[in-house]
Scaffold this motif. Structure first.
Motif, PDB file in Angstrom:
ATOM      1  N   LEU B  33       0.465  -1.784  -0.373  1.00  0.00           N
ATOM      2  CA  LEU B  33       0.191  -0.033  -0.221  1.00  0.00           C
ATOM      3  C   LEU B  33       0.786   0.860   0.388  1.00  0.00           C
ATOM      4  O   LEU B  33       0.451   2.221  -0.537  1.00  0.00           O
ATOM      5  CB  LEU B  33      -0.952  -0.598   1.141  1.00  0.00           C
ATOM      6  N   ALA B  34       1.794   1.327   0.712  1.00  0.00           N
ATOM      7  CA  ALA B  34       2.785   2.405   0.780  1.00  0.00           C
ATOM      8  C   ALA B  34       3.402   3.323  -0.489  1.00  0.00           C
ATOM      9  O   ALA B  34       3.664   3.744  -0.332  1.00  0.00           O
ATOM     10  CB  ALA B  34       3.672   2.274   1.989  1.00  0.00           C
ATOM     11  N   ARG B 153      -4.789   5.463  -8.056  1.00  0.00           N
ATOM     12  CA  ARG B 153      -4.368   6.129  -7.018  1.00  0.00           C
ATOM     13  C   ARG B 153      -4.067   6.812  -8.546  1.00  0.00           C
ATOM     14  O   ARG B 153      -4.169   8.439  -8.030  1.00  0.00           O
ATOM     15  CB  ARG B 153      -3.206   5.342  -6.496  1.00  0.00           C
ATOM     16  N   LEU B 181      -8.314  12.617  -1.740  1.00  0.00           N
ATOM     17  CA  LEU B 181      -7.894  11.090  -1.023  1.00  0.00           C
ATOM     18  C   LEU B 181      -7.363  10.041  -1.344  1.00  0.00           C
ATOM     19  O   LEU B 181      -6.303   9.255  -1.032  1.00  0.00           O
ATOM     20  CB  LEU B 181      -9.230  10.583  -1.042  1.00  0.00           C
ATOM     21  N   LEU B 184      -3.985   9.915  -0.386  1.00  0.00           N
ATOM     22  CA  LEU B 184      -3.284   9.957   1.079  1.00  0.00           C
ATOM     23  C   LEU B 184      -3.568   8.240   1.567  1.00  0.00           C
ATOM     24  O   LEU B 184      -4.516   7.163   0.559  1.00  0.00           O
ATOM     25  CB  LEU B 184      -3.739  10.839   1.432  1.00  0.00           C
ATOM     26  N   SER B 185      -2.994   7.771   2.513  1.00  0.00           N
ATOM     27  CA  SER B 185      -3.628   6.209   3.308  1.00  0.00           C
ATOM     28  C   SER B 185      -4.693   5.812   2.977  1.00  0.00           C
ATOM     29  O   SER B 185      -4.883   5.061   2.596  1.00  0.00           O
ATOM     30  CB  SER B 185      -2.754   6.556   4.470  1.00  0.00           C
ATOM     31  N   PRO B 186      -5.918   6.143   3.539  1.00  0.00           N
ATOM     32  CA  PRO B 186      -7.299   6.010   2.822  1.00  0.00           C
ATOM     33  C   PRO B 186      -7.247   5.747   2.561  1.00  0.00           C
ATOM     34  O   PRO B 186      -8.610   4.217   1.758  1.00  0.00           O
ATOM     35  CB  PRO B 186      -8.058   6.766   3.678  1.00  0.00           C
ATOM     36  N   ALA B 188      -5.445   3.893  -0.580  1.00  0.00           N
ATOM     37  CA  ALA B 188      -5.294   2.839  -1.228  1.00  0.00           C
ATOM     38  C   ALA B 188      -5.676   1.712  -0.493  1.00  0.00           C
ATOM     39  O   ALA B 188      -6.024   1.001  -0.799  1.00  0.00           O
ATOM     40  CB  ALA B 188      -3.078   3.013  -0.197  1.00  0.00           C
ATOM     41  N   PHE B 189      -6.115   1.992   1.026  1.00  0.00           N
ATOM     42  CA  PHE B 189      -7.141   1.290   1.669  1.00  0.00           C
ATOM     43  C   PHE B 189      -8.628   0.675   1.018  1.00  0.00           C
ATOM     44  O   PHE B 189      -8.978  -0.199   0.800  1.00  0.00           O
ATOM     45  CB  PHE B 189      -7.189   1.417   3.174  1.00  0.00           C
ATOM     46  N   ILE B 190      -8.827   1.566   0.258  1.00  0.00           N
ATOM     47  CA  ILE B 190      -9.992   1.729   0.015  1.00  0.00           C
ATOM     48  C   ILE B 190      -9.792   1.330  -1.798  1.00  0.00           C
ATOM     49  O   ILE B 190     -11.096   0.189  -2.011  1.00  0.00           O
ATOM     50  CB  ILE B 190     -11.401   3.194  -0.271  1.00  0.00           C
ATOM     51  N   LEU B 192      -7.845  -1.000  -2.419  1.00  0.00           N
ATOM     52  CA  LEU B 192      -7.147  -2.540  -3.160  1.00  0.00           C
ATOM     53  C   LEU B 192      -8.916  -3.596  -2.172  1.00  0.00           C
ATOM     54  O   LEU B 192      -8.647  -4.341  -2.873  1.00  0.00           O
ATOM     55  CB  LEU B 192      -6.391  -2.330  -1.842  1.00  0.00           C
TER      56      LEU B 192
END
Lengths: 203, 208
Positions: B33-34, B153, B181, B184-186, B188-190, B192
């Motif tokens: 993710l990073a 992204r 968004l 930013l990190s959220p 990536a989570f969403i 994925l």
């Protein structure tokens, strides 16, 4: 001076949460957060190990590995920083083993609760990540201890809240293909968004 | 022995889709993710993982009968961290900017669960050639997801792909805005999470 450390700890716990902002320790986070009690156990174990390994790795980096660190031994031109990764992971594995042995000797109950997580922790990204961050950000000894403790606490907070959310989620009607990993990722995204609200807070 | 018997083929092909290390085995999400804000970092990261995973699988598999089982994890970790150090030094020497961008995440391949997981689950049991293929397959499966997440992204977050602008200026002047968004990190989570959803619907995989 104290304010500086409090601010550093707040940053590590909330604003730059090691799990929700840097994605470190996701594997165990996803696997363990199914149950509340085991999550709390893992969160606690991570906090303990991070608080110990961060200053330990700081000392090793500062006195042995960094550029010119060996000048006390008469070798001012030696730069061993390429050994960082191998030495850090060895220190972490050794520390985990040590914590396990100490727990086994002194606290039967804690050993039974944390024992199963300790081997897992040696390969948890957040531990190695914490050590690498403190080298990169050039923290001092106390700063790295505070940072290690704060990061551990941040991990604890994230995994504890996630496991409670997943506990509640058992009774909700999630689409079958989204069950498990999918919905957990989406929820982590929302949780991370919530934690981003802390950014800008400066103590 | 044929070079590509059915089992070797399986070792190479399965992890690409239905047994994907990220979306199915849930391994190695940390680094995935990073590094996915931009496509070029994701691609370099994938190559690094391909190198480390195939080499570590092969090496561990060659030595599998000589290692006492008590020290096998330490042994695997040593092999992996030496390989990662090699990759890191190579990037520092030839692609300095990239190694600055990848930051600590390249080093975190050491604790990437895929590498240790495959060494434990596959390379400790099978021969070097099959382990090589298994490592290659898993690393490519990891790379596919990484590049897919990064593509979304970068496209929606910065309006470009591989650094080239995709969304034209006229779109921006008529009021289109990048989705902040996504970088930013959220985001990536969403992304994925959604990819996992789509993939499981296509692959007809169900959990629990």
């Amino acid at each position: 001076m104290l304010e500086h450390y409090i601010s550093l700890a707040t940053k590590a716990i909330f604003i730059e949460n090691i799990l929700l902002a840097y994605f470190l320790g996701m594997c165990s986070f996803l696997a363990i957060s199914k149950r509340v009690d085991t999550s709390i156990g893992l969160g606690f174990a991570v906090t303990v190990v991070l608080t110990i390994t961060a200053p330990a790795n700081w000392a090793i980096h500062h006195y042995f590995l960094r550029d010119g660190a060996l000048s006390w031994a008469g070798l001012p031109t030696v730069n061993l920083s390429y050994l960082n990764f191998i030495v850090f992971i060895a220190v972490i594995a050794a520390m985990v083993q040590l914590v396990e042995m100490i727990l086994d000797r002194f606290s039967e109950k804690l050993y039974h609760n944390l024992g199963i997580f300790l081997p897992l922790i040696a390969v948890n990204c957040s531990i190695l990540g914490g050590s690498l961050f403190l080298v990169e950000r050039e923290y001092t000894f106390i700063e790295s201890t505070v940072f290690g403790f704060g990061s551990g606490l941040g991990f604890f907070l994230a995994i504890a809240s996630m496991s409670s959310i997943r506990y509640k989620l058992r009774y909700s009607n999630v689409p079958s293909k989204l069950k498990g990993l999918g919905i957990t990722m989406l929820l982590t995204g929302l949780l991370s968004m919530a934690f981003m609200a802390f950014s800008g807070i400066d103590l | 022995m044929k070079l590509f018997d059915s089992k070797s083929k399986q070792a190479l092909k399965d992890p690409l889709m239905q047994d994907n290390p990220i979306t199915f085995q849930v391994l190695g999400i940390c680094s995935a993710l990073a590094v996915t804000v931009k496509m070029d970092t994701a691609i370099v990261m994938s190559f690094a993982v391909v190198f480390v995973l195939t080499m570590s699988n092969t090496v561990v598999s060659i030595f599998r009968n000589m290692i006492p089982s008590r020290v096998r994890i330490i042994f695997s970790l040593l092999v992996i961290s030496s390989l990662v150090t090699l990759t890191d030094q190579y990037l520092k020497a030839y692609m300095y900017d990239m190694s600055k961008e990848l930051n600590v995440f390249l080093a975190l391949i050491i604790t990437n669960c895929i590498v240790l997981g495959r060494a434990e689950a596959f390379a400790m049991k099978e021969g070097p050639w099959r382990s090589f293929l298994d490592g290659l397959g898993n690393a490519l499966g990891y790379g596919i997801i990484l590049v897919a997440v990064a593509a979304f992204r970068e496209l929606f977050g910065s309006g470009s792909l591989m650094g080239f602008q995709i969304i034209s200026d006229s779109m921006y002047t008529s009021g289109y805005q990048n989705n902040g968004l996504m970088v930013l990190s959220p985001g990536a989570f969403i992304i994925l999470g959604l990819i996992i959803w789509v993939q499981r619907t296509i692959g007809k995989i169900e959990e629990e």
